[in-house]
Design an enzyme around this catalytic site. Structure first.
Site, PDB file in Angstrom:
ATOM      1  N   ASP A 110      21.874  18.916 -28.535  1.00 24.45           N
ATOM      2  CA  ASP A 110      20.542  18.930 -27.986  1.00 24.45           C
ATOM      3  C   ASP A 110      20.463  18.295 -26.537  1.00 24.45           C
ATOM      4  O   ASP A 110      19.365  18.584 -25.767  1.00 24.45           O
ATOM      5  CB  ASP A 110      19.626  18.212 -28.868  1.00 24.45           C
ATOM      6  CG  ASP A 110      19.500  18.790 -30.194  1.00 24.45           C
ATOM      7  OD1 ASP A 110      19.489  20.033 -30.396  1.00 24.45           O
ATOM      8  OD2 ASP A 110      19.286  17.701 -31.209  1.00 24.45           O
ATOM      9  N   ASP A 164      17.734  15.084 -31.150  1.00 27.67           N
ATOM     10  CA  ASP A 164      18.738  13.846 -30.906  1.00 27.67           C
ATOM     11  C   ASP A 164      20.100  14.051 -30.883  1.00 27.67           C
ATOM     12  O   ASP A 164      20.678  13.056 -30.415  1.00 27.67           O
ATOM     13  CB  ASP A 164      18.308  13.222 -32.504  1.00 27.67           C
ATOM     14  CG  ASP A 164      19.221  13.923 -33.624  1.00 27.67           C
ATOM     15  OD1 ASP A 164      19.009  15.127 -33.642  1.00 27.67           O
ATOM     16  OD2 ASP A 164      20.002  13.129 -34.370  1.00 27.67           O
ATOM     17  N   CYS A 191       0.937  -1.061  -0.215  1.00 28.03           N
ATOM     18  CA  CYS A 191      -0.068  -0.008   0.125  1.00 28.03           C
ATOM     19  C   CYS A 191       0.760   1.294  -0.114  1.00 28.03           C
ATOM     20  O   CYS A 191       2.126   1.097   0.148  1.00 28.03           O
ATOM     21  CB  CYS A 191      -0.897  -0.076   1.326  1.00 28.03           C
ATOM     22  SG  CYS A 191      -0.063   0.264   2.894  1.00 28.03           S
ATOM     23  N   ASP A 213      14.280  20.174 -32.861  1.00 30.09           N
ATOM     24  CA  ASP A 213      15.171  20.108 -33.677  1.00 30.09           C
ATOM     25  C   ASP A 213      15.241  19.569 -35.004  1.00 30.09           C
ATOM     26  O   ASP A 213      14.319  18.878 -35.327  1.00 30.09           O
ATOM     27  CB  ASP A 213      16.490  19.251 -32.939  1.00 30.09           C
ATOM     28  CG  ASP A 213      17.785  19.222 -33.749  1.00 30.09           C
ATOM     29  OD1 ASP A 213      18.472  20.130 -33.999  1.00 30.09           O
ATOM     30  OD2 ASP A 213      18.282  18.036 -33.971  1.00 30.09           O
ATOM     31  N   CYS A 219       3.155   1.627   2.986  1.00 35.56           N
ATOM     32  CA  CYS A 219       4.520   0.933   2.880  1.00 35.56           C
ATOM     33  C   CYS A 219       5.310   1.743   2.312  1.00 35.56           C
ATOM     34  O   CYS A 219       6.742   1.696   2.582  1.00 35.56           O
ATOM     35  CB  CYS A 219       4.331  -0.437   2.306  1.00 35.56           C
ATOM     36  SG  CYS A 219       2.960  -1.530   3.000  1.00 35.56           S
TER      37      CYS A 219
END
Length: 728
Positions: free
Chosen positions: A613, A609, A24, A429, A27
């Site tokens: 970047d 990519d 839960c 990009d 926990c």
């Protein structure tokens, strides 16, 4: 011109533990709180769905033994597992044990109910007392065996001075039994053995269904685990074959992959030819023909013939391991909804026990009947369970991660979904993202042999798509380079025969030349000499037009941030109908633009990519990269899409929007349930049996609602799929 390089920064190894006792939100909160206090622990995150704990030690941090001892102390014993191993969580026998307990509880409930019917029908005197005694003899062992899941969990929490959701359940069952035994010993007319046993029966049904539905929610993860190879065949220098454990595979080792077997690690084919099923990467079931020189990801299935392949990375860094790691952290985000659920779970135990005590006192004062007051208090303890609230966010995120995986998109954590659902702008990009990243080199101008050799030598030292295109058109260089340096966002430079040469962005190359030369494409020059321009042509990535158009129709404007020249950016923008562009940007310039958008109140998705970047991907509100991106780019992005088609961008956004809606619905279901059930139970209108059914039903409803994210339609084609809405 940006270049790509591996990310060699030092990393602290994470410790991944399996803790089956996590049941839960309470926990999760207690584990994270206890481990965070240990010296040498930088962070700790418990995963409710996978029953896992991920600990990040600080430098010189806590030893594993210390962490395990602390978990034992708080009642959550754990064992260390491989971070990429998802098979252990499904083979612990919990489902079978729960099913046996359901059967025992059901058998006991039927017999006790039969005896109760006789009492309700008017049996009295010695007959009634005998039936009560027989009911006690049935109920006590049945509840002791079938209810052990609740009792063991509750005792483990109480002996360490904490609460979990099983404490009130165990208390309610114990009180019902104790009250019944008291009445039996004193010849009372009413006992509640039937309620105690039937209550246990329905609670176990709810626990079992919840367990099975969580298994279904994480099916994408366990499915990936089944693709992992445990043993491979190494080709010795003599040509002999010998088995080797996948953990012992090191880069450079040559492996034999027979037909019908999967690749254990990322590898490059060095001998043989075959057809491979790379659906794991591309999402397409059509076989791919491979031969020497072809690089293949771990998990790909060899279909037709044996091949020899050289390992490129260890199994822990393979493509399959990265995918499983991303899926396993689907719950790890600390978004707004997760924080709400965590706070609710921490407040639950003290509030519900206080409410039950006040209810008992109120009914006792109003009626003077302590038995009736206890009966109502028991109902309150059972009916007010935070399971539905605790499951509202993590289950939805895990199901969404599985759905995205099926669509060829990897997600790092659930908070990224929440952020993606709130974007109002997309920043792209250009090279390698909107375009294929494999530009074609136009006819080269006439140049001297020495210049051509120098250009080829520099191009061969860069992984940028433009540099690869140049290197592919020129003869292999036979020149020695010195002081080679890569400048992300600018290009590559080095000393050739004592002369400095640069290849990359024209403005950067112009710093060492006699002046800037007009034209498109990257530039090359020796220091102090004229600049040479290298014109390139680019192709749009599949689905780029449809992706930008689909996002625009839904109110998400696009802009391009590129380090390329203005004319090249303008051509791509015109083909995609993107009005706002910025060109010749450095990595710092891209970050500045994203900061400006944030200051203006925008929440931007960055799609990129390249190595240049990386910083922008990390700085954006949320970010995506293709699988072809640099290693650093993939590490910085929140999502990585595996297909070549840009359909992944609008599709991921739609799934994120749908997930946010599902999470809000889950919260609404949990809150509505408690708003209705708690007043009814406090008013004495809900029996413990009905409370057990309602509590289990609320959790199952939340999980079932989250599983609706798995519903999908057949896409007519890759080109049309970006226009398809995620089914409701």
């Amino acid at each position: 011109m940006p270049v790509s390089a591996s990310n060699n920064s030092a990393r602290i190894e994470k410790i991944t533990l399996s803790a089956p006792s996590i049941r839960c939100g309470g926990c999760v909160a207690s584990i994270e709180h206890a481990l965070a206090k240990l010296p040498g622990v930088a962070s700790a995150r418990a995963n409710l769905t996978l029953c896992r704990i991920t600990v990040t030690p600080a430098w010189g941090g806590a030893a594993l033994d210390t962490i395990l001892a602390e978990l034992n102390r708080i009642g959550h014993p754990a064992t260390r597992i491989d971070e990429a191993d998802l098979s252990g969580e499904t083979s612990d026998g919990t489902a079978q044990a729960l099913l046996r307990a359901v059967a025992v509880a059901g058998f006991g409930a039927m017999n006790v109910m039969l005896l109760s019917v006789a009492v309700w029908s008017g049996a009295g005197g010695a007959t009634r007392e005998t039936f009560h005694l027989i009911s006690a003899l049935i109920a006590l062992p049945v509840v002791a065996y079938a209810g052990r899941f609740f009792f063991v969990s509750a005792w483990g929490a109480l002996r360490t001075g904490r609460m979990n959701m099983d404490v009130p359940i165990a208390l309610a069952i114990t009180l019902a039994l104790a009250l019944s035994l008291f009445e039996t010993a004193h010849g009372g007319q009413e006992v509640f053995f039937d309620a105690a046993v039937t209550l246990t029966f329905f609670l176990l049904i709810g626990r079992y269904l919840d367990h099975r539905m969580r298994d279904r929610a994480r099916s994408a993860m366990t499915g990936l685990a089944r693709l992992a190879v445990r043993e491979a065949l190494e080709v010795a220098p003599s040509g002999a074959l010998r088995p080797v454990a996948v953990e012992a595979i090191v880069p450079g080792m040559v492996l034999r992959i027979p037909a019908g077997e999967r690749l254990p690690v990322d590898a490059r084919i060095v001998a043989g030819a075959s057809d491979l099923d790379r659906a794991l990467v591309t999402g397409e079931s059509r076989p791919v023909a491979v031969a020497a020189g072809f690089e293949v990801e771990a998990g790909a299935l060899n279909l037709t013939g044996p091949v020899d392949a050289v390992a490129l990375r260890p199994v822990s860094e393979s493509f399959l391991a990265q995918m499983m790691g991303m899926l396993a952290t689907a719950e790890a985000g600390r978004g707004r909804y997760v924080r709400i659920a965590d706070r609710a779970a921490r407040l639950y135990a003290p509030l519900i026990h206080l409410l039950a005590l006040v209810t008992f006192a109120g009914w006792l004062a109003a009626t003077g009947d302590w038995q009736r007051a206890a009966f109502v208090a028991i109902s309150v303890l059972i009916v007010t369970c935070p399971c539905a609230l605790a499951l509202a966010v993590p289950v939805a995120h895990v199901v969404a991660a599985g759905r995205l995986m099926a669509e060829g998109v990897l997600m790092k954590d659930g908070s990224a979904l929440e952020r993606l659902a709130g974007i109002d702008r997309v920043v792209w990009d250009k090279t390698g993202t909107l375009t294929t990243g494999t530009p074609a080199l136009a006819p080269l101008p006439a140049m001297e042999t020495a210049t051509e050799a120098a250009l080829a030598a520099l191009a061969a030292r860069s992984a940028h798509p433009a540099a690869r295109a140049i290197a592919a058109r020129l003869p292999a260089p036979n020149l020695a380079l010195e002081d080679v340096a890569e400048r992300p966002g600018f290009g590559v430079e080095g000393l050739i025969g004592g002369r400095r040469a640069r290849l990359g962005r024209s403005s950067w190359v112009a710093e060492i030349t006699t002046g800037l030369t007009e034209g498109d494409g990257p530039a090359f020059a020796f220091e102090g000499e004229a600049m040479l321009r290298l014109p390139l042509s680019e192709s749009l990535r599949n689905g780029a037009v449809e992706a930008v158009s689909a996002l625009a129709r839904r109110g998400l404007s696009s802009e391009i941030l590129s380090g390329d020249a203005a004319s090249a950016v303008a051509r791509i923008a015109a083909r995609l109908d993107i009005a706002e562009t910025r060109h010749e940007l450095t990595p710092a310039s891209k970050i500045a633009r994203l900061d400006a958008l944030r200051d203006a109140g925008h929440r931007a998705l960055m799609v990129g990519d390249g190595l240049n970047d990386t910083a922008a991907l990390a700085a954006a509100h949320v970010s995506m990269s293709p699988a072809s991106a640099s290693e650093a780019g993939r590490a910085a992005a929140d999502f990585v899409f595996l297909r070549d088609d840009l359909e992944a961008v609008p599709l991921t956004w739609k799934i994120a929007k749908r997930t946010a809606k599902i999470v809000r619905q889950n919260f609404g279901l949990a809150i509505l349930y408690n708003c209705i059930a708690v007043p009814l139970a406090t008013a004495g209108l809900v029996t413990p049996l009905i409370a057990a059914i309602a509590m289990s039903a609320s959790s199952i409803a939340v999980v079932a609602n989250s599983l609706r994210l798995n519903r999908r339609e057949t896409r007519p084609s890759a080109r049309d799929s970006t226009l398809q809405e995620v089914p409701a």
